[in-house]
Design a protein around this motif. Sequence first.
Motif, PDB file in Angstrom:
ATOM      1  N   ARG A   2      54.734 138.627  64.576  1.00 58.91           N
ATOM      2  CA  ARG A   2      55.145 137.988  65.825  1.00 58.91           C
ATOM      3  C   ARG A   2      55.532 139.010  66.890  1.00 58.91           C
ATOM      4  O   ARG A   2      55.549 138.695  68.083  1.00 58.91           O
ATOM      5  N   ARG A   3      55.859 140.250  66.467  1.00 59.98           N
ATOM      6  CA  ARG A   3      56.301 141.270  67.417  1.00 59.98           C
ATOM      7  C   ARG A   3      55.238 142.330  67.683  1.00 59.98           C
ATOM      8  O   ARG A   3      55.413 143.166  68.561  1.00 59.98           O
ATOM      9  N   THR A   4      54.147 142.308  66.926  1.00 59.50           N
ATOM     10  CA  THR A   4      53.111 143.328  67.056  1.00 59.50           C
ATOM     11  C   THR A   4      52.117 142.953  68.155  1.00 59.50           C
ATOM     12  O   THR A   4      51.695 141.800  68.250  1.00 59.50           O
ATOM     13  N   PRO A  20      46.954 137.170  63.699  1.00 55.92           N
ATOM     14  CA  PRO A  20      47.600 136.568  64.865  1.00 55.92           C
ATOM     15  C   PRO A  20      48.185 135.203  64.519  1.00 55.92           C
ATOM     16  O   PRO A  20      47.499 134.364  63.916  1.00 55.92           O
ATOM     17  N   PRO A  21      49.452 134.951  64.870  1.00 57.74           N
ATOM     18  CA  PRO A  21      50.072 133.662  64.516  1.00 57.74           C
ATOM     19  C   PRO A  21      49.296 132.461  65.037  1.00 57.74           C
ATOM     20  O   PRO A  21      49.269 131.408  64.391  1.00 57.74           O
ATOM     21  N   PHE A  59      46.239 131.996  65.118  1.00 57.90           N
ATOM     22  CA  PHE A  59      45.023 131.731  64.354  1.00 57.90           C
ATOM     23  C   PHE A  59      45.212 130.563  63.393  1.00 57.90           C
ATOM     24  O   PHE A  59      44.271 129.819  63.120  1.00 57.90           O
ATOM     25  N   LEU A  60      46.418 130.406  62.872  1.00 54.85           N
ATOM     26  CA  LEU A  60      46.683 129.349  61.888  1.00 54.85           C
ATOM     27  C   LEU A  60      47.316 128.113  62.507  1.00 54.85           C
ATOM     28  O   LEU A  60      47.637 127.159  61.794  1.00 54.85           O
ATOM     29  N   ARG A  61      47.521 128.114  63.830  1.00 47.16           N
ATOM     30  CA  ARG A  61      48.148 126.956  64.469  1.00 47.16           C
ATOM     31  C   ARG A  61      47.174 125.833  64.744  1.00 47.16           C
ATOM     32  O   ARG A  61      47.588 124.710  65.025  1.00 47.16           O
ATOM     33  N   ASP A  62      45.901 126.118  64.684  1.00 50.37           N
ATOM     34  CA  ASP A  62      44.887 125.087  64.867  1.00 50.37           C
ATOM     35  C   ASP A  62      44.933 124.128  63.680  1.00 50.37           C
ATOM     36  O   ASP A  62      44.738 124.520  62.528  1.00 50.37           O
TER      37      ASP A  62
END
Length: 461
Positions: free
Chosen positions: A267-269, A275-276, A278-281
């Motif tokens: 989350r900080r990179t 990438p966070p 990517f899995l929110r879909d």
Amino acid sequence: MQEAQARERDGTTGHHRPDARDRGSRARGGFILLGGVQMALIFTLAALAVPLPRIGAEFRLDRADLILLSAAYGLTFAGLLLLGGRLADRFGGRRTLTAGLLTFGAASALAPLAPGYEALLAARFGQGIGAALVAPAAMAVLRALFPAPVAYGRAMATWGGLSVLGATAGNLLSGVIAAASSWRGTFAVPVAVTLAALLLAPRLLPATPPGTGRALDLPGALLATAGITLASFGLVLTDAHSWGSAPVLVPLVTGVALLAAFAALERRTADPLLPPDFLRDGRRALGLAAIGLTAAGTATVFVLLSLALQEGRGWSAPLTSAAFAPFAAALLGSGRLAGPLIGRYGPGRVTGAGLGTAAAGLGLLAATGFDGSVPYAYGLLPGLLLLPAGGALSFAGAAVLAVEGVPTDRAGLAGGVLNTAMELGPTVLFAALLTLGGDAVSLAAAAALFTALAAVTIRTT
């Protein structure tokens, strides 16, 4: 005349001018090559399941050693997949594919020469390292082979069933090969496929350019690799130790803690390994869940039934392998229907229908598959037909859901995540199901999970 003049302006002739037919033929050849490689990776995962007792007798191994030997390939395979996906996106799919094939092939060639347990274990770890590079790189090259979204979707619908087919081939052929020669002969398959791929790749596969400006995120890669590997190792050991024992708790808790640190770091990179977003879909998340669950259900059935047939009914290894022949036939038949069905009804509905069909197969196997008094034709065959028929549809639809909308420069990432779900699903679910008690109870619980996910998938996609 005008056509000839146009060819002259183009600097081509009618004989040498590439056309859609030539491109399509090359794409089909490249897909067959990549599909064969993917099947070989999963074949290698399953190839030692049937001859494992013979290996144990030859090297005088206890149960814990056999568990580690069986899991070694999958541990490094799953642990390094995210890094393999980033390397494919950073350095190019074909270049990463070649490096992975060389590693995988060398380890596969050394494995049958192993004089003892330690050497064989090291070779299995080496195979997993190579496979973790090959699997996501193959999907990155696949994306370059089929740049059009519709063509790529059709290719992924077929690709989704190849892993189950590879696992089935591993169970079918390993027993036959072990009976005809020895367990060492099972490594001939990955060696042969690797050599063929290395020879044909330059001619059939497009060169994929390296990514620009992409950092490797080594801290994230180390945390993800260590976390996945340790947590998986802890889960694998639940077969030989209780959940509250130190051999299980220490790697499991450490692995979970490292994965939590990985999530916080990503989350900080600025350029994260995973990438966070990517899995929110939601559709992608459902696709990955279906892939993991389908792989887990299939693997659980292979392991439990292989042991039940050999130890419970006294069947030989070749006969046990032959028992899964209808499974392979149903898988092939259903896989051929998956693409047209996805084109007509959409990947979500096909995934849900496949999960429901597989759930029915698991339920039948739970009810009669472990009763030695029930003949094979009534107790095992119906479930061994329904499970693969549904599993092929589920895998195909879920693979399309998992990669929908993924840009070209994230094709390696998509391949890494998809294969991670496929590798972790069996490890997590198998360990959880074993805690429930008997084999029939485990498969009944798996059937309930399939039914629940089928309902959610159909309702939300």
